[in-house]
Design a protein around this motif. Structure first.
Motif, PDB file in Angstrom:
ATOM      1  N   GLY A  46       5.734  19.695   3.198  1.00 19.05           N
ATOM      2  CA  GLY A  46       7.100  19.148   3.407  1.00 19.05           C
ATOM      3  C   GLY A  46       7.278  18.442   2.875  1.00 19.05           C
ATOM      4  N   ARG A  47       5.994  17.390   1.788  1.00 21.30           N
ATOM      5  CA  ARG A  47       5.550  15.954   0.934  1.00 21.30           C
ATOM      6  C   ARG A  47       7.080  16.924  -0.137  1.00 21.30           C
ATOM      7  NH1 ARG A  47       2.173  11.928   1.155  1.00 21.30           N
ATOM      8  NH2 ARG A  47       3.174  11.272  -0.469  1.00 21.30           N
ATOM      9  N   GLU A  48       8.001  15.906  -1.168  1.00 18.52           N
ATOM     10  CA  GLU A  48       8.373  16.409  -1.861  1.00 18.52           C
ATOM     11  C   GLU A  48       7.674  15.766  -3.338  1.00 18.52           C
ATOM     12  OE1 GLU A  48      12.717  13.820  -3.469  1.00 18.52           O
ATOM     13  OE2 GLU A  48      12.675  14.885  -1.039  1.00 18.52           O
TER      14      GLU A  48
ATOM     15  N   TRP B 247      -2.895  10.979  -0.326  1.00 19.05           N
ATOM     16  CA  TRP B 247      -2.493  10.247   0.901  1.00 19.05           C
ATOM     17  C   TRP B 247      -1.810   9.128   0.979  1.00 19.05           C
ATOM     18  CZ3 TRP B 247      -4.647   4.879   0.986  1.00 19.05           C
ATOM     19  CH2 TRP B 247      -4.462   3.932   2.650  1.00 19.05           C
ATOM     20  N   ASN B 248      -0.574   9.556   1.515  1.00 17.86           N
ATOM     21  CA  ASN B 248       0.176   8.281   1.347  1.00 17.86           C
ATOM     22  C   ASN B 248       0.433   6.510   2.299  1.00 17.86           C
ATOM     23  OD1 ASN B 248       0.748   9.069   3.613  1.00 17.86           O
ATOM     24  ND2 ASN B 248       3.045  10.190   2.875  1.00 17.86           N
ATOM     25  N   CYS B 249      -0.738   6.192   2.575  1.00  9.25           N
ATOM     26  CA  CYS B 249      -1.181   5.217   3.628  1.00  9.25           C
ATOM     27  C   CYS B 249      -0.236   4.922   4.450  1.00  9.25           C
ATOM     28  CB  CYS B 249      -0.439   4.346   2.011  1.00  9.25           C
ATOM     29  SG  CYS B 249      -0.999   2.335   2.796  1.00  9.25           S
ATOM     30  N   SER B 250      -0.156   6.417   5.126  1.00  6.63           N
ATOM     31  CA  SER B 250      -0.172   6.827   6.432  1.00  6.63           C
ATOM     32  C   SER B 250      -0.923   7.740   7.319  1.00  6.63           C
ATOM     33  CB  SER B 250       1.524   6.442   7.233  1.00  6.63           C
ATOM     34  OG  SER B 250       1.913   7.769   6.032  1.00  6.63           O
ATOM     35  N   GLU B 251      -0.935   7.010   8.611  1.00  6.48           N
ATOM     36  CA  GLU B 251      -1.916   7.825   9.246  1.00  6.48           C
ATOM     37  C   GLU B 251      -0.794   9.006  11.005  1.00  6.48           C
ATOM     38  OE1 GLU B 251      -5.092   6.501  11.838  1.00  6.48           O
ATOM     39  OE2 GLU B 251      -5.651   5.853   9.404  1.00  6.48           O
TER      40      GLU B 251
ATOM     41  N   CYS C 143       0.687  -0.976  -0.057  1.00  6.97           N
ATOM     42  CA  CYS C 143       0.055   0.132   0.136  1.00  6.97           C
ATOM     43  C   CYS C 143       0.863   1.128   0.223  1.00  6.97           C
ATOM     44  CB  CYS C 143      -0.738  -0.057   0.849  1.00  6.97           C
ATOM     45  SG  CYS C 143      -2.048   0.962   1.242  1.00  6.97           S
ATOM     46  N   GLN C 144       2.111   1.392   0.842  1.00 10.82           N
ATOM     47  CA  GLN C 144       2.780   2.571   1.062  1.00 10.82           C
ATOM     48  C   GLN C 144       3.732   2.924  -0.687  1.00 10.82           C
ATOM     49  OE1 GLN C 144       4.832   2.563   4.890  1.00 10.82           O
ATOM     50  NE2 GLN C 144       2.911   3.092   5.714  1.00 10.82           N
ATOM     51  N   MET C 145       4.315   1.609  -0.821  1.00 11.54           N
ATOM     52  CA  MET C 145       4.950   1.868  -2.079  1.00 11.54           C
ATOM     53  C   MET C 145       3.679   2.136  -3.345  1.00 11.54           C
ATOM     54  SD  MET C 145       7.725   0.819  -2.603  1.00 11.54           S
ATOM     55  CE  MET C 145       7.857   0.952  -0.380  1.00 11.54           C
TER      56      MET C 145
ATOM     57  N   ILE D 268      -5.082  12.688   9.363  1.00 14.20           N
ATOM     58  CA  ILE D 268      -4.019  13.581   8.030  1.00 14.20           C
ATOM     59  C   ILE D 268      -2.828  14.436   8.577  1.00 14.20           C
ATOM     60  CG2 ILE D 268      -4.356  14.645   6.161  1.00 14.20           C
ATOM     61  CD1 ILE D 268      -7.431  13.795   6.581  1.00 14.20           C
ATOM     62  N   TYR D 269      -1.891  13.544   7.735  1.00 14.62           N
ATOM     63  CA  TYR D 269      -0.418  14.353   7.753  1.00 14.62           C
ATOM     64  C   TYR D 269      -0.969  16.020   6.714  1.00 14.62           C
ATOM     65  CZ  TYR D 269       2.786  10.691   9.493  1.00 14.62           C
ATOM     66  OH  TYR D 269       3.389  10.077  10.359  1.00 14.62           O
ATOM     67  N   GLY D 270      -1.359  15.713   5.766  1.00  8.70           N
ATOM     68  CA  GLY D 270      -1.114  17.110   5.282  1.00  8.70           C
ATOM     69  C   GLY D 270      -0.095  17.025   4.918  1.00  8.70           C
ATOM     70  N   THR D 271       0.416  17.654   2.832  1.00  5.60           N
ATOM     71  CA  THR D 271       1.328  17.345   2.378  1.00  5.60           C
ATOM     72  C   THR D 271       2.056  18.449   3.209  1.00  5.60           C
ATOM     73  OG1 THR D 271       0.292  18.487   0.645  1.00  5.60           O
ATOM     74  CG2 THR D 271      -0.736  16.740   0.442  1.00  5.60           C
TER      75      THR D 271
HETATM   76  C1  LIG Z   1       3.978  10.434   5.005  1.00  2.49           C
HETATM   77  O1  LIG Z   1       3.865  11.497   4.056  1.00  2.49           O
HETATM   78  C2  LIG Z   1       4.241  11.956   5.953  1.00  2.49           C
HETATM   79  C3  LIG Z   1       4.606  13.579   5.359  1.00  2.49           C
HETATM   80  O2  LIG Z   1       3.418  14.273   4.883  1.00  2.49           O
HETATM   81  C4  LIG Z   1       5.206  11.878   6.123  1.00  2.49           C
HETATM   82  O3  LIG Z   1       6.126  12.022   7.578  1.00  2.49           O
HETATM   83  C5  LIG Z   1       5.434   9.320   6.113  1.00  2.49           C
HETATM   84  O4  LIG Z   1       6.256   9.275   6.442  1.00  2.49           O
HETATM   85  C6  LIG Z   1       4.932   9.611   4.913  1.00  2.49           C
HETATM   86  N1  LIG Z   1       4.761   8.168   5.120  1.00  2.49           N
HETATM   87  C7  LIG Z   1       5.222   7.080   4.514  1.00  2.49           C
HETATM   88  C8  LIG Z   1       4.858   5.664   4.170  1.00  2.49           C
HETATM   89  O5  LIG Z   1       6.277   7.419   3.410  1.00  2.49           O
END
Ligand SMILES: *[C@@H]1O[C@H](CO)[C@@H](O)[C@H](O)[C@H]1NC(C)=O
Ligand SMILES: *[C@@H]1O[C@H](CO)[C@@H](O)[C@H](O)[C@H]1NC(C)=O
Ligand SMILES: *[C@@H]1O[C@H](CO)[C@@H](O)[C@H](O)[C@H]1NC(C)=O
Ligand SMILES: *[C@@H]1O[C@H](CO)[C@@H](O)[C@H](O)[C@H]1NC(C)=O
Length: 387
Positions: free
Chosen positions: A329-331, A97-101, A88-90, A324-327
């Protein structure tokens, strides 16, 4: 009075556990938690098994009973949980939504046992991401249990000795020109996916059915359907692999066996269903899920369509209550046109750019035989992160 009593009773339970049942937390427990210590013992030590299964986090009553009956299957179940979370995370690593909470590492102690409500908020959200999670974890159990059967790790099952009864497709186009090319005998170990399916249905479906009967909450029908989609992704994609025997590769004799698709392929299929075949269903149902779209109500859901009830949040902004993490800081990828593009991933908020030095594998060469040798290069790259 009666209902009020039960209502507050369930609230009380809820506050003790702080969550509902979530077997996915098995993915995070160390294997000493679920590996029966007395594998060698010939007599089943029921009491010990009960203790072991009580200790496992997140199992509902049906799953606990199954654990007591098949303790040796639990490492495979845990492996199924781990593999499906990884997959799921891959598959979602480039999505909002990157399959984490955010709260997935929330600490919870039940009866002195460490417990993590892994992806719990998403599991209960009834949206597209919930649907994907149910499908992939159901497939994960089928895959891991079936593999456990084939490798001899489980004692109650083994290889399928009548693979011809399963549905399958040919993998290799018929290459060998021999006249016997269509003749073969089944040999070797064929994956007994039917066993994995039966196990997964009992492990995941039974409790949902009980819950639907008790509450008539349509989310249980949704879960049942998505579990089914996950199982189908495996059983509808069994492959026949063959090997030729005979003088100088003449393929005089051919022996074949059935294999499940690789789990990464299963993940890909389910991701495609999430992308293109997710169907919103009505919030009410007597017995069967129905499409929400009125004009399509009569069309039954197909085995390649995942079902969801609620629309998903945008996942753009951090929301602690929803995990929800929000995006921020995401690359993101400046040249991409899909979900990881800076435009989409950053939800139009814009992004920061900085230069970083990174070590990468480069000048790779194939070395006879059979590995690849690389050098390490450092290079400066531009990294973009969402504001
Ligand atoms: C998903 O994104 C958050 C930041 O938005 C990050 O902290 C988390 O490690 C990421 N999860 C994965 C599985 O990459
Ligand atoms: C969870 O709680 C345990 C024991 O109370 C502690 O050792 C551990 O660091 C905690 N983990 C997290 C992620 O908070
Ligand atoms: C089978 O069991 C062995 C030893 O317990 C373990 O190392 C291996 O990962 C298991 N294989 C599968 C497919 O579960
Ligand atoms: C960004 O996206 C482009 C186009 O999809 C792709 O070729 C490239 O490898 C991606 N870059 C990174 C760093 O992922």
């Amino acid at each position: 009075m009666f209902t009020i009593y039960f209502f507050s009773f369930s609230l009380w339970l809820h506050s003790i556990y702080g969550h509902e049942y979530n077997w996915l937390s098995l993915a995070m427990s160390s294997s000493s938690y679920y590996s029966p210590k007395h594998r060698a013992a010939h007599t089943l030590d029921k009491n010990n098994y009960r203790l072991l299964c009580d200790r496992l986090p997140g199992l509902n009553p049906v799953q606990k009973t199954m654990c007591e009956q098949h303790p040796l299957a639990m490492p495979s179940v845990a492996r199924g949980a781990r593999d499906s979370l990884y997959e799921c995370q891959m598959k979602f690593k480039n999505e909002r939504w990157n399959c984490s909470e955010r709260f997935e590492v929330h600490n919870n102690t039940v009866n002195g046992n460490f417990h993590q409500d892994l992806l719990g908020t998403t599991i209960r959200a009834g949206n597209k991401e919930t649907a994907f999670l149910y499908a992939i974890t159901s497939a994960g159990i089928v895959h891991a249990i079936t593999r456990g059967c084939s490798t001899g790790n489980l004692t109650v099952c083994g290889c399928d000795n009548q693979p011809g009864n399963q549905r399958y497709t040919e993998v290799e186009p018929t290459t060998a020109a021999g006249k016997n090319q269509n003749q073969f005998t089944w040999d070797g170990c064929s994956d007994d996916a039917a066993f994995g399916v039966r196990f997964a249905r009992e492990f995941l479906d039974k409790y949902e059915k009980q819950q639907f009967a008790a509450t008539h909450d349509v989310s249980h029908l949704m879960n049942l359907h998505n579990n089914f989609v996950g199982r189908e992704a495996i059983t509808q994609n069994m492959r026949k692999h063959c090997r030729c025997h005979g003088v100088s590769g003449s393929c005089e004799f051919k022996t074949c066996w059935l294999q499940m698709p690789k789990f990464s392929e299963v993940g890909e299929m389910l991701k495609q269903r999430y992308n293109h075949f997710a169907v919103q269903v009505a919030k009410r149902a007597k017995k069967k899920l129905r499409r929400k779209e009125r004009s399509e109500r009569k069309i039954p859901l197909r085995g390649n369509e995942i079902a969801y009830i609620n629309r998903s949040p945008s996942y753009c902004e951090r929301n602690d209550k929803l995990g929800i993490y929000g995006t921020r800081g995401r690359e993101c990828n400046q040249t991409s046109l899909s979900s990881d593009s800076c435009d989409l991933l950053c939800c139009g908020r814009g992004y920061d750019t900085r230069e970083v030095r990174r070590t990468v594998q480069c000048h790779c060469k194939f070395v006879w035989c059979c590995h690849v040798k690389c050098k390490e290069c450092t290079e400066n790259v531009l990294v973009h992160t969402c504001k």
